[in-house]
Design a protein around this motif. Structure first.
Motif, PDB file in Angstrom:
ATOM      1  N   LEU A  50       0.617  -1.548  -0.205  1.00 21.19           N
ATOM      2  CA  LEU A  50       0.177  -0.058   0.005  1.00 21.19           C
ATOM      3  C   LEU A  50       1.237   1.663   0.067  1.00 21.19           C
ATOM      4  O   LEU A  50       0.441   2.242  -0.491  1.00 21.19           O
ATOM      5  N   SER A  51       2.207   1.522   0.064  1.00 25.61           N
ATOM      6  CA  SER A  51       2.743   2.375   0.426  1.00 25.61           C
ATOM      7  C   SER A  51       3.368   2.963  -0.911  1.00 25.61           C
ATOM      8  O   SER A  51       4.006   3.871  -1.382  1.00 25.61           O
ATOM      9  N   ALA A  55       2.687   6.057  -3.140  1.00 23.05           N
ATOM     10  CA  ALA A  55       3.918   6.209  -3.609  1.00 23.05           C
ATOM     11  C   ALA A  55       4.110   6.756  -5.186  1.00 23.05           C
ATOM     12  O   ALA A  55       4.067   7.934  -5.557  1.00 23.05           O
ATOM     13  N   ARG A  56       3.077   5.536  -5.948  1.00 24.95           N
ATOM     14  CA  ARG A  56       2.348   5.781  -7.328  1.00 24.95           C
ATOM     15  C   ARG A  56       1.642   7.085  -7.336  1.00 24.95           C
ATOM     16  O   ARG A  56       1.529   7.886  -8.169  1.00 24.95           O
ATOM     17  N   GLY A  57       0.320   7.336  -6.389  1.00 23.78           N
ATOM     18  CA  GLY A  57      -0.272   7.825  -6.275  1.00 23.78           C
ATOM     19  C   GLY A  57      -0.024   9.378  -6.083  1.00 23.78           C
ATOM     20  O   GLY A  57       0.154   9.975  -7.279  1.00 23.78           O
ATOM     21  N   GLN A  58       1.488  10.014  -5.624  1.00 20.87           N
ATOM     22  CA  GLN A  58       1.830  11.128  -5.657  1.00 20.87           C
ATOM     23  C   GLN A  58       2.403  11.159  -6.619  1.00 20.87           C
ATOM     24  O   GLN A  58       2.375  12.215  -6.821  1.00 20.87           O
ATOM     25  N   ARG A  59       3.011  10.694  -7.163  1.00 21.48           N
ATOM     26  CA  ARG A  59       4.246  10.807  -8.654  1.00 21.48           C
ATOM     27  C   ARG A  59       2.769  11.321  -9.154  1.00 21.48           C
ATOM     28  O   ARG A  59       2.886  12.080 -10.160  1.00 21.48           O
ATOM     29  N   TRP A 236      10.994   3.398  10.056  1.00 21.87           N
ATOM     30  CA  TRP A 236      10.221   2.913   8.964  1.00 21.87           C
ATOM     31  C   TRP A 236      10.240   4.131   8.088  1.00 21.87           C
ATOM     32  O   TRP A 236      10.153   3.889   6.699  1.00 21.87           O
ATOM     33  N   SER A 237       9.302   4.047   7.980  1.00 20.89           N
ATOM     34  CA  SER A 237       8.715   5.210   7.260  1.00 20.89           C
ATOM     35  C   SER A 237       9.385   6.551   6.719  1.00 20.89           C
ATOM     36  O   SER A 237       9.334   6.570   4.947  1.00 20.89           O
ATOM     37  N   ALA A 238      10.123   7.032   7.223  1.00 17.94           N
ATOM     38  CA  ALA A 238      11.254   8.208   7.169  1.00 17.94           C
ATOM     39  C   ALA A 238      12.230   7.439   5.755  1.00 17.94           C
ATOM     40  O   ALA A 238      12.373   7.471   4.425  1.00 17.94           O
ATOM     41  N   VAL A 239      12.912   6.155   6.495  1.00 15.08           N
ATOM     42  CA  VAL A 239      12.972   5.640   5.146  1.00 15.08           C
ATOM     43  C   VAL A 239      13.094   5.054   4.338  1.00 15.08           C
ATOM     44  O   VAL A 239      13.119   5.070   2.925  1.00 15.08           O
ATOM     45  N   VAL A 243      13.277   6.456  -0.092  1.00 11.51           N
ATOM     46  CA  VAL A 243      13.726   5.503  -1.169  1.00 11.51           C
ATOM     47  C   VAL A 243      12.288   5.541  -2.067  1.00 11.51           C
ATOM     48  O   VAL A 243      12.254   5.670  -3.944  1.00 11.51           O
ATOM     49  N   LEU A 244      11.067   5.286  -2.268  1.00 10.24           N
ATOM     50  CA  LEU A 244      10.024   5.173  -2.682  1.00 10.24           C
ATOM     51  C   LEU A 244       9.857   6.375  -3.266  1.00 10.24           C
ATOM     52  O   LEU A 244       8.907   6.423  -4.137  1.00 10.24           O
TER      53      LEU A 244
END
Length: 246
Positions: A50-51, A55-59, A236-239, A243-244
């Protein structure tokens, strides 16, 4: 509590204890804390797809900015129509404005399980032995406010554990603050006129970069076990975002 709730807590407590038993040869007295961190990592792995989708949605939302700019020019005198047109555009391109919230929302049940498990003196009519487990000098069922009022002080054994967590959270929050500001500067809110934004977005935009720092307050007031979950998940979210969203 209902029978179902007690059963859930009992199963979850058994899971934590089994993980702690597996990790005991490596972590000895901190095995339960290590089990909570491992449990958090497993939860994050489950929601990772889902994360990635978020990320795809944000792009995709970033790619829509030129078309949104055209809509702004076309409907600059009609704020209501502009908002409708933007929503229609998102629906047409199958881009959800709230997709980024799903990973965080799906983690809430795990957090509340840990919170209540390490806040309960008994489980299923028996004493909660997990409350005696520690991360170094700090009990997993304790809170930072208890440390301050218990005489040990912020620089006692338990206090130093919390101070270490606070330092880690502050570093991660500063990192998230910088990235959020960069992303907001790149995307920006959707204006309805040349000098005006969609109502309410200005306040949200001003507060959003500081949201990560609220974790400091959470760590101070929840049981240490739940605080470990929050700190591990936030890190974890920050890393993951680095990356994403690179």
């Amino acid at each position: 509590m209902s029978v179902f709730t007690v059963s859930v807590f009992t199963v979850f407590a058994d899971l934590v204890e089994h993980l702690a038993d597996l990790l005991h040869p490596l972590f000895a007295g901190t095995a339960t804390a290590a089990a909570i961190i491992l449990f958090t990592a497993l939860v994050r792995l489950l929601v990772h797809p889902l994360s990635r989708a978020a990320a795809r949605g944000q792009r995709a939302r970033t790619a829509l900015q030129p078309r949104i700019a055209e809509l702004r020019a076309r409907h600059k005198d009609d704020p209501k129509r502009l908002q409708e047109a933007v929503l229609e555009l998102h629906a047409e391109e199958k881009v959800s404005p709230v997709s980024g919230c799903l990973p965080g929302l799906l983690q809430l049940p795990a957090f509340f399980l840990l919170y209540h498990l390490f806040s309960s003196a008994s489980i299923g009519g028996e004493g909660n032995g997990l409350l005696d487990h520690r991360l170094f000098a700090a009990p997993l069922g304790g809170r930072f406010v208890d440390v301050l009022s218990g005489g040990g002080g912020a620089f006692g054994g338990a206090g130093l554990v919390y101070l270490g967590l606070f330092v880690l959270v502050a570093v991660v929050a500063a990192f998230n603050y910088r990235r959020t500001r960069q992303m907001m500067a790149a995307n920006g809110p959707v204006p309805v006129r040349e000098d005006e934004s969609v109502p309410g977005l200005g306040a949200v935009s001003g507060v959003m970069p500081f949201m990560s720092f609220l974790t400091l307050f959470t760590v101070a007031v929840v049981p240490l076990a739940a605080a470990l979950y929050v700190v591990t998940s936030t890190t974890w979210s920050a890393v993951e975002r680095a990356v994403l969203y690179r």
